[in-house]
Design an enzyme around this catalytic site. Structure first.
Site, PDB file in Angstrom:
ATOM      1  N   GLY A  29       0.812  -1.208   0.000  1.00  0.00           N
ATOM      2  CA  GLY A  29       0.000   0.000   0.000  1.00  0.00           C
ATOM      3  C   GLY A  29       0.846   1.258   0.000  1.00  0.00           C
ATOM      4  N   ARG A  31       1.396   3.613  -2.060  1.00  0.00           N
ATOM      5  CA  ARG A  31       0.890   4.844  -2.675  1.00  0.00           C
ATOM      6  C   ARG A  31      -0.165   5.544  -1.823  1.00  0.00           C
ATOM      7  NH1 ARG A  31       0.045   4.015  -9.223  1.00  0.00           N
ATOM      8  NH2 ARG A  31       2.245   4.280  -9.799  1.00  0.00           N
ATOM      9  N   GLY A  32      -0.622   4.862  -0.803  1.00  0.00           N
ATOM     10  CA  GLY A  32      -1.653   5.437   0.047  1.00  0.00           C
ATOM     11  C   GLY A  32      -1.097   6.397   1.075  1.00  0.00           C
ATOM     12  N   VAL A  34      -0.844   6.132   4.401  1.00  0.00           N
ATOM     13  CA  VAL A  34       0.046   5.532   5.391  1.00  0.00           C
ATOM     14  C   VAL A  34       1.292   4.942   4.738  1.00  0.00           C
ATOM     15  CG1 VAL A  34       0.261   3.752   7.161  1.00  0.00           C
ATOM     16  CG2 VAL A  34      -1.855   5.066   6.962  1.00  0.00           C
ATOM     17  N   SER A 127      -8.745   2.705  14.631  1.00  0.00           N
ATOM     18  CA  SER A 127      -9.419   2.906  15.912  1.00  0.00           C
ATOM     19  C   SER A 127     -10.917   2.628  15.838  1.00  0.00           C
ATOM     20  CB  SER A 127      -9.187   4.335  16.412  1.00  0.00           C
ATOM     21  OG  SER A 127      -9.673   5.284  15.475  1.00  0.00           O
ATOM     22  N   CYS A 128     -11.459   2.466  14.630  1.00  0.00           N
ATOM     23  CA  CYS A 128     -12.885   2.173  14.502  1.00  0.00           C
ATOM     24  C   CYS A 128     -13.208   0.747  14.949  1.00  0.00           C
ATOM     25  CB  CYS A 128     -13.362   2.395  13.079  1.00  0.00           C
ATOM     26  SG  CYS A 128     -12.800   1.148  11.911  1.00  0.00           S
ATOM     27  N   TYR A 155     -16.071  -2.492   7.791  1.00  0.00           N
ATOM     28  CA  TYR A 155     -14.636  -2.192   7.797  1.00  0.00           C
ATOM     29  C   TYR A 155     -14.022  -2.563   9.141  1.00  0.00           C
ATOM     30  CZ  TYR A 155     -10.367   0.650   7.675  1.00  0.00           C
ATOM     31  OH  TYR A 155      -9.059   1.070   7.737  1.00  0.00           O
ATOM     32  N   LYS A 159     -10.973  -5.277  10.119  1.00  0.00           N
ATOM     33  CA  LYS A 159      -9.747  -4.907  10.827  1.00  0.00           C
ATOM     34  C   LYS A 159      -9.577  -5.711  12.122  1.00  0.00           C
ATOM     35  CE  LYS A 159      -7.804  -1.953   8.131  1.00  0.00           C
ATOM     36  NZ  LYS A 159      -6.455  -2.222   7.575  1.00  0.00           N
ATOM     37  N   THR A 183      -5.199   6.144  15.260  1.00  0.00           N
ATOM     38  CA  THR A 183      -6.386   6.984  15.329  1.00  0.00           C
ATOM     39  C   THR A 183      -6.651   7.563  13.946  1.00  0.00           C
ATOM     40  OG1 THR A 183      -7.439   8.754  16.587  1.00  0.00           O
ATOM     41  CG2 THR A 183      -5.124   9.078  15.957  1.00  0.00           C
ATOM     42  N   HIS A 198     -12.146  10.977   4.322  1.00  0.00           N
ATOM     43  CA  HIS A 198     -12.357  11.199   5.740  1.00  0.00           C
ATOM     44  C   HIS A 198     -12.557  12.677   6.007  1.00  0.00           C
ATOM     45  CE1 HIS A 198     -10.351   7.139   6.172  1.00  0.00           C
ATOM     46  NE2 HIS A 198     -11.427   7.013   6.908  1.00  0.00           N
ATOM     47  N   TRP A 221     -21.615  17.941   8.064  1.00  0.00           N
ATOM     48  CA  TRP A 221     -22.570  16.943   8.539  1.00  0.00           C
ATOM     49  C   TRP A 221     -22.803  17.049  10.052  1.00  0.00           C
ATOM     50  CZ3 TRP A 221     -22.558  11.363   6.254  1.00  0.00           C
ATOM     51  CH2 TRP A 221     -22.790  11.438   4.863  1.00  0.00           C
TER      52      TRP A 221
END
Length: 327
Positions: A29, A31-32, A34, A127-128, A155, A159, A183, A198, A221
């Protein structure tokens, strides 16, 4: 230090320092948000042999292709940062994609890493994974102590499964797989999609465009009362390398700042940094999400790491990066 504190820290003790700068390191990952930060931090610290693959070059959801990659490359260390991620709207709209893609990636990478002889793997969760209503700040042992937030349960379950896969391979095979739970993250290479990003990245995009277009108001929102903790991604990258070098325990490790902010205050902070002078309105037909989500980071501190970049400084860096790269 008192004997009690020594006993408390025993499960978190440093077992072996991994710092072979010539070791082959695979960042899944890259390119993302993180993964790109981990690659940059590895290079900054002197690691030289980093291997990567784009999703087009290697679909980690494909078991056989993933197995072949590990058998051919035989990396020594793996940072598993590859994942399908998104905000509230994306999680509500595509739950099947979120659970299928993430479970497939986790199973394929962790199993292939073990079978190809990888020395150590770090799995990045989120953290979700913790219950929607949870004592604050959230300790690692609160996992599975209550119901998940419905808007991102698919999701989160994927995880949680990733943590269990790491622990199961550690128990049954002795595979050195560790996990950390970051987080809410932000920074360069974030997803700035208008609906699937996000909240912090979405705000940056929205307020910059509102300023450029002289828009009178920006709508966010919910009530804005929900509290969130945000970590600049470079701090996470440094924490991941610190854990890879210094930690081998079975317990997952929270990674955060130990500080939170309301969504309403976050919106005003970003508007201020962008220079937006219009009004901020609230769409009360939209959900707030989890009321509060602040991580307890005592375990991380006991291992000798603390985040260094403030929220305001991180936002400024991210705004600059977005302006330079938005095209």
């Amino acid at each position: 230090m008192h004997l009690f504190h020594l006993l408390f820290l025993f499960p978190l003790l440093i077992f072996a320092k991994v710092q072979d700068f010539d070791a082959k390191i695979y960042v899944a990952g890259h390119r993302g948000l993180v993964g790109s930060a981990i690659v940059s931090e590895l290079k900054k610290q002197g690691y030289k042999n980093i291997i990567t693959r784009t999703s087009k070059e290697l679909d980690l959801r494909d078991r056989e292709k993933t197995k072949e990659f590990f058998e051919e490359e035989k990396p020594d260390f793996v940072y598993l940062a590859a994942a399908k991620v998104g905000g509230i709207m994306a999680n509500k709209t595509y739950p099947a994609d979120f659970i299928y893609d993430n479970l497939s990636i986790e199973l394929n990478v962790i199993d292939s890493a073990y079978r190809s002889g990888v020395t150590k793997l770090l799995f990045l969760g989120s953290s979700c994974i913790y219950p929607r209503i949870c004592p604050q700040p959230i300790k690692e042992e609160y996992l599975l102590s209550g119901y998940l937030e419905p808007t991102n349960s698919a999701y989160a379950i994927a995880k949680i499964a990733g943590i269990e896969i790491c622990n199961s391979y550690k128990k049954q095979y002795g595979f050195n797989a560790i996990s950390c739970m970051p987080t809410n993250l932000f920074g360069p290479n974030d997803n700035f999609h208008p609906t699937n990003s996000h909240v912090l990245a979405a705000f940056i995009k929205r307020f910059i465009e509102a300023k450029e277009n002289d828009t009178e108001s920006v709508t966010i929102w919910g009530t804005g009362s929900a509290l969130r903790e945000f970590l600049y991604v470079d701090d996470l990258a440094a924490a991941c390398i610190h854990l890879m070098e210094n930690y081998e325990g079975a317990e997952t490790i929270n990674v955060g700042t130990g500080k939170d902010i309301s969504i309403k205050s976050l919106a005003h902070l970003i508007a201020e940094e962008v220079g937006y002078k219009g009004t901020i309105e609230h769409d009360l037909t939209k959900p707030d999400g989890t009321p509060r989500k602040l991580l307890n980071v005592d375990r991380l501190k006991n291992l000798g790491f603390e985040a260094k970049i403030s929220l305001r400084d991180g936002i400024r860096k991210t705004i600059e990066w977005y302006k330079d790269n938005k095209a």
